[in-house]
Design an enzyme around this catalytic site. Sequence first.
Site, PDB file in Angstrom:
ATOM      1  N   ASP A  13     -40.097  45.353  24.283  1.00 57.99           N
ATOM      2  CA  ASP A  13     -41.426  45.558  23.620  1.00 57.99           C
ATOM      3  C   ASP A  13     -42.255  46.088  24.639  1.00 57.99           C
ATOM      4  O   ASP A  13     -43.568  45.823  24.720  1.00 57.99           O
ATOM      5  CB  ASP A  13     -42.146  44.435  23.069  1.00 57.99           C
ATOM      6  CG  ASP A  13     -41.210  43.855  21.741  1.00 57.99           C
ATOM      7  OD1 ASP A  13     -40.512  44.612  21.265  1.00 57.99           O
ATOM      8  OD2 ASP A  13     -41.273  42.508  21.775  1.00 57.99           O
ATOM      9  N   GLY A  15     -42.881  49.359  25.062  1.00 58.73           N
ATOM     10  CA  GLY A  15     -43.812  50.413  24.720  1.00 58.73           C
ATOM     11  C   GLY A  15     -42.861  51.660  24.924  1.00 58.73           C
ATOM     12  O   GLY A  15     -43.068  52.824  24.852  1.00 58.73           O
ATOM     13  N   ALA A  39     -34.285  45.850  17.129  1.00 65.42           N
ATOM     14  CA  ALA A  39     -35.215  46.618  17.777  1.00 65.42           C
ATOM     15  C   ALA A  39     -36.640  47.076  16.866  1.00 65.42           C
ATOM     16  O   ALA A  39     -36.350  47.100  15.628  1.00 65.42           O
ATOM     17  CB  ALA A  39     -34.768  47.868  18.362  1.00 65.42           C
ATOM     18  N   GLY A  40     -37.784  47.193  17.368  1.00 61.38           N
ATOM     19  CA  GLY A  40     -38.880  47.488  16.970  1.00 61.38           C
ATOM     20  C   GLY A  40     -39.926  48.584  17.862  1.00 61.38           C
ATOM     21  O   GLY A  40     -40.359  47.788  18.552  1.00 61.38           O
ATOM     22  N   HIS A  41     -39.587  49.481  17.513  1.00 60.04           N
ATOM     23  CA  HIS A  41     -40.448  50.655  18.219  1.00 60.04           C
ATOM     24  C   HIS A  41     -41.453  51.189  17.744  1.00 60.04           C
ATOM     25  O   HIS A  41     -41.232  52.097  16.533  1.00 60.04           O
ATOM     26  CB  HIS A  41     -39.146  51.728  18.645  1.00 60.04           C
ATOM     27  CG  HIS A  41     -37.916  51.068  19.681  1.00 60.04           C
ATOM     28  ND1 HIS A  41     -36.941  51.716  19.995  1.00 60.04           N
ATOM     29  CD2 HIS A  41     -37.863  49.744  20.134  1.00 60.04           C
ATOM     30  CE1 HIS A  41     -36.177  51.027  20.607  1.00 60.04           C
ATOM     31  NE2 HIS A  41     -36.722  49.602  20.826  1.00 60.04           N
ATOM     32  N   GLN A 224     -34.334  46.974  23.390  1.00 59.65           N
ATOM     33  CA  GLN A 224     -34.426  45.382  24.050  1.00 59.65           C
ATOM     34  C   GLN A 224     -34.937  45.834  25.488  1.00 59.65           C
ATOM     35  O   GLN A 224     -35.485  47.187  25.659  1.00 59.65           O
ATOM     36  CB  GLN A 224     -33.199  44.720  24.012  1.00 59.65           C
ATOM     37  CG  GLN A 224     -32.865  44.119  22.458  1.00 59.65           C
ATOM     38  CD  GLN A 224     -32.233  44.991  21.508  1.00 59.65           C
ATOM     39  OE1 GLN A 224     -31.216  45.695  21.862  1.00 59.65           O
ATOM     40  NE2 GLN A 224     -32.913  45.559  20.405  1.00 59.65           N
ATOM     41  N   GLY A 302     -42.481  40.146  13.392  1.00 62.45           N
ATOM     42  CA  GLY A 302     -44.004  39.557  13.341  1.00 62.45           C
ATOM     43  C   GLY A 302     -44.301  38.357  14.073  1.00 62.45           C
ATOM     44  O   GLY A 302     -45.242  37.767  13.973  1.00 62.45           O
TER      45      GLY A 302
HETATM   46  P1  GDP Z   1     -41.060  48.879  22.279  1.00 65.64           P
HETATM   47  O1  GDP Z   1     -39.962  47.865  21.398  1.00 65.64           O
HETATM   48  O2  GDP Z   1     -40.514  48.925  23.720  1.00 65.64           O
HETATM   49  O3  GDP Z   1     -40.973  50.288  21.686  1.00 65.64           O
HETATM   50  O4  GDP Z   1     -42.386  48.476  21.927  1.00 65.64           O
HETATM   51  P2  GDP Z   1     -43.100  47.732  20.684  1.00 65.64           P
HETATM   52  O5  GDP Z   1     -43.337  48.772  19.900  1.00 65.64           O
HETATM   53  O6  GDP Z   1     -42.424  46.741  20.157  1.00 65.64           O
HETATM   54  O7  GDP Z   1     -44.402  47.017  21.299  1.00 65.64           O
HETATM   55  C1  GDP Z   1     -45.459  47.959  21.993  1.00 65.64           C
HETATM   56  C2  GDP Z   1     -46.745  47.783  21.372  1.00 65.64           C
HETATM   57  O8  GDP Z   1     -47.880  48.428  22.356  1.00 65.64           O
HETATM   58  C3  GDP Z   1     -46.912  48.702  20.043  1.00 65.64           C
HETATM   59  O9  GDP Z   1     -47.732  48.221  19.158  1.00 65.64           O
HETATM   60  C4  GDP Z   1     -47.551  49.916  20.568  1.00 65.64           C
HETATM   61  O10 GDP Z   1     -48.336  50.608  19.774  1.00 65.64           O
HETATM   62  C5  GDP Z   1     -48.443  49.340  21.689  1.00 65.64           C
HETATM   63  N1  GDP Z   1     -48.815  50.193  22.988  1.00 65.64           N
HETATM   64  C6  GDP Z   1     -47.833  51.073  23.783  1.00 65.64           C
HETATM   65  N2  GDP Z   1     -48.544  51.530  24.764  1.00 65.64           N
HETATM   66  C7  GDP Z   1     -49.912  50.947  24.550  1.00 65.64           C
HETATM   67  C8  GDP Z   1     -51.000  51.270  25.645  1.00 65.64           C
HETATM   68  O11 GDP Z   1     -50.813  51.816  26.744  1.00 65.64           O
HETATM   69  N3  GDP Z   1     -51.880  50.272  25.334  1.00 65.64           N
HETATM   70  C9  GDP Z   1     -51.995  49.709  24.184  1.00 65.64           C
HETATM   71  N4  GDP Z   1     -53.288  49.035  24.058  1.00 65.64           N
HETATM   72  N5  GDP Z   1     -51.190  49.447  23.342  1.00 65.64           N
HETATM   73  C10 GDP Z   1     -49.765  50.224  23.349  1.00 65.64           C
HETATM   74  P1  IMO Z   2     -37.083  46.180  21.358  1.00 69.27           P
HETATM   75  O1  IMO Z   2     -36.354  47.381  21.337  1.00 69.27           O
HETATM   76  C1  IMO Z   2     -38.184  41.904  22.294  1.00 69.27           C
HETATM   77  C2  IMO Z   2     -34.685  39.079  21.296  1.00 69.27           C
HETATM   78  C3  IMO Z   2     -34.617  38.016  20.225  1.00 69.27           C
HETATM   79  C4  IMO Z   2     -34.199  36.924  20.817  1.00 69.27           C
HETATM   80  C5  IMO Z   2     -32.889  37.755  21.600  1.00 69.27           C
HETATM   81  C6  IMO Z   2     -31.757  37.824  20.574  1.00 69.27           C
HETATM   82  O2  IMO Z   2     -38.298  46.380  20.133  1.00 69.27           O
HETATM   83  O3  IMO Z   2     -37.848  45.794  22.611  1.00 69.27           O
HETATM   84  P2  IMO Z   2     -31.055  39.236  18.443  1.00 69.27           P
HETATM   85  O4  IMO Z   2     -31.553  39.287  17.298  1.00 69.27           O
HETATM   86  O5  IMO Z   2     -30.880  40.491  19.316  1.00 69.27           O
HETATM   87  O6  IMO Z   2     -29.710  38.462  18.644  1.00 69.27           O
HETATM   88  O7  IMO Z   2     -32.114  38.238  19.295  1.00 69.27           O
HETATM   89  O8  IMO Z   2     -33.297  38.907  21.695  1.00 69.27           O
HETATM   90  N1  IMO Z   2     -34.943  40.484  20.991  1.00 69.27           N
HETATM   91  C7  IMO Z   2     -36.060  41.159  21.228  1.00 69.27           C
HETATM   92  N2  IMO Z   2     -37.268  40.998  21.860  1.00 69.27           N
HETATM   93  N3  IMO Z   2     -37.753  43.227  21.501  1.00 69.27           N
HETATM   94  C8  IMO Z   2     -36.651  43.614  20.993  1.00 69.27           C
HETATM   95  O9  IMO Z   2     -36.367  44.777  20.801  1.00 69.27           O
HETATM   96  C9  IMO Z   2     -35.655  42.323  20.803  1.00 69.27           C
HETATM   97  N4  IMO Z   2     -34.428  42.548  20.315  1.00 69.27           N
HETATM   98  C10 IMO Z   2     -33.997  41.323  20.232  1.00 69.27           C
HETATM   99  O10 IMO Z   2     -36.180  37.769  20.057  1.00 69.27           O
HETATM  100  O11 IMO Z   2     -34.969  36.356  21.783  1.00 69.27           O
HETATM  101 MG    MG Z   3     -40.260  46.287  20.323  1.00 68.63          MG
END
Ligand code: GDP
Ligand code: IMO
Ligand code: MG
Length: 440
Positions: A13, A15, A39-41, A224, A302
């Site tokens: 997470d 970014g 993953a959640g991107h 991850q 969530g």
């Molecule tokens: P990922 O899994 O690495 O792609 O990251 P996620 O999408 O799970 O989480 C990153 C969160 O931070 C998302 O809600 C993005 O919209 C937000 N985000 C990314 N870059 C920035 C930033 O520079 N500032 C702020 N405030 N939010 C950001």
């Molecule tokens: P992105 O790509 C944050 C964490 C889970 C748990 C561990 C194992 O969005 O960064 P799993 O379901 O993979 O067997 O869970 O890994 N986890 C993540 N934490 N961002 C993710 O993906 C994750 N994918 C898995 O919360 O601790």
């Molecule tokens: Mg994510």
Amino acid sequence: MSNLLVIGTQWGDEGKGKIVDFLAPAFEIIARYQGGHNAGHTVYLAGKKIVLHLIPSGILHPDKICVIGNGLVVSPQAFFKEINDLKALGVEVNEKRLVVSRAAQVIMPYHSLVEKINEALRGQKMIGTTCRGIGPCYEDKAARWGIRVADLLEPEILKEKIEDNLAAKNKIFEAFGYAPLKAEPIFEEYRELGEKLAPFVRDVSVFLHEQIKAGKSILFEGAQGALLDIDHGTYPYVTSSNSTAGGVCTGLGLSPKQVHSVLGIAKAYTTRVGSGPFPTELKDETGALIARKGDEFGATTGRPRRCGWFDAVAVRYACRVNGVDLMALTKPDVLEGLKEIKACFAYRYKGSRLTEFPAEPWILEKIEPEYRTFPVWSKSIHRLRNLEELPLGFLDYLHWLEDTLEIKVALISTGVDREDIICLKEEMQKILGERASWLF
Ligand code: GDP
Ligand code: IMO
Ligand code: MG
């Protein structure tokens, strides 16, 4: 030709989605090499929030091809749901621009039941997984029980494999008081899903080698983070795949010589979802404030993310394991409004100083971080887009990070939009070569 890996240097997470979406114009292909819909991107398209789980974050660029490699575990249901969600937003997704490896593993209905049993057995020591069947699917891959995408396209083979799997797994389900699963309905559902999936399916290694030969460039999208890697992360509190750089080669059928540079992504603080050690975690009001300001809730489940200070020991370790050339710093804007900002540069353990990240979770649980404290910068950097506008206080913090990591920061993200970014173009040019021209 210049291929770039974008990789998370913390616990996910960071970014990555936003940075991949920003960099996609410089590449023809965006490829995922591990993980699944755990993953959640997050990416924004015309102000609309889109969370990608399985499909690479380059998909919002209509002229790009996205690739799902053999290193992934694919839920066909999640795959088609994501395509439909994207279509509803006006993003065209078809087999011309989305390719799935024949050799990727398939997540089956019994995997989520195995995961439920495993997590319950662990009790207090549960991993806190995303409950997507990821771990049990990789377990089956390693145990050689796995069903691969190519098997979905061959009904007789699929039927036999489902029956073999259930013969073994139903014994476990019954022992834990669950009703045994029936092979026939699973077979029917997956045979149909296989037919739907067929147009997307290719030999990804052959496809990528052809593209490389034709002068095309690939952006590899890590899922991850390095600290969730099955070998190099905080084992056993990790995911079940190699999220680190080595995974690119095994997960796509490429050679190490085809990964030309590595961009590490780090948040200006640290977050973690699920269980496991977290040395700089803040269990106080400051942690809660960061979570609120940073909207730190899992993009997939969530769940609230645990928050803490930036940990340079951990990020330095991730940079070494992955051979990071340049860094992208995200979310520093979130730190505004705090009384002060801290960053950890070393650990204390049993009276001595540790500057290397320990592999043992019981040490990580007991170490005490040593912090450097910074004053909060004088003016907001939220949504700034020019280097010249950055306040001196922020630059002090940034330069300290660069010195501590011994790596330059080439991208500073200042908000959620694609355009909320400061790019040090000359630095990016060093790794992108002439492909950086779109930046100028
Ligand atoms: P990922 O899994 O690495 O792609 O990251 P996620 O999408 O799970 O989480 C990153 C969160 O931070 C998302 O809600 C993005 O919209 C937000 N985000 C990314 N870059 C920035 C930033 O520079 N500032 C702020 N405030 N939010 C950001
Ligand atoms: P992105 O790509 C944050 C964490 C889970 C748990 C561990 C194992 O969005 O960064 P799993 O379901 O993979 O067997 O869970 O890994 N986890 C993540 N934490 N961002 C993710 O993906 C994750 N994918 C898995 O919360 O601790
Ligand atoms: Mg994510």
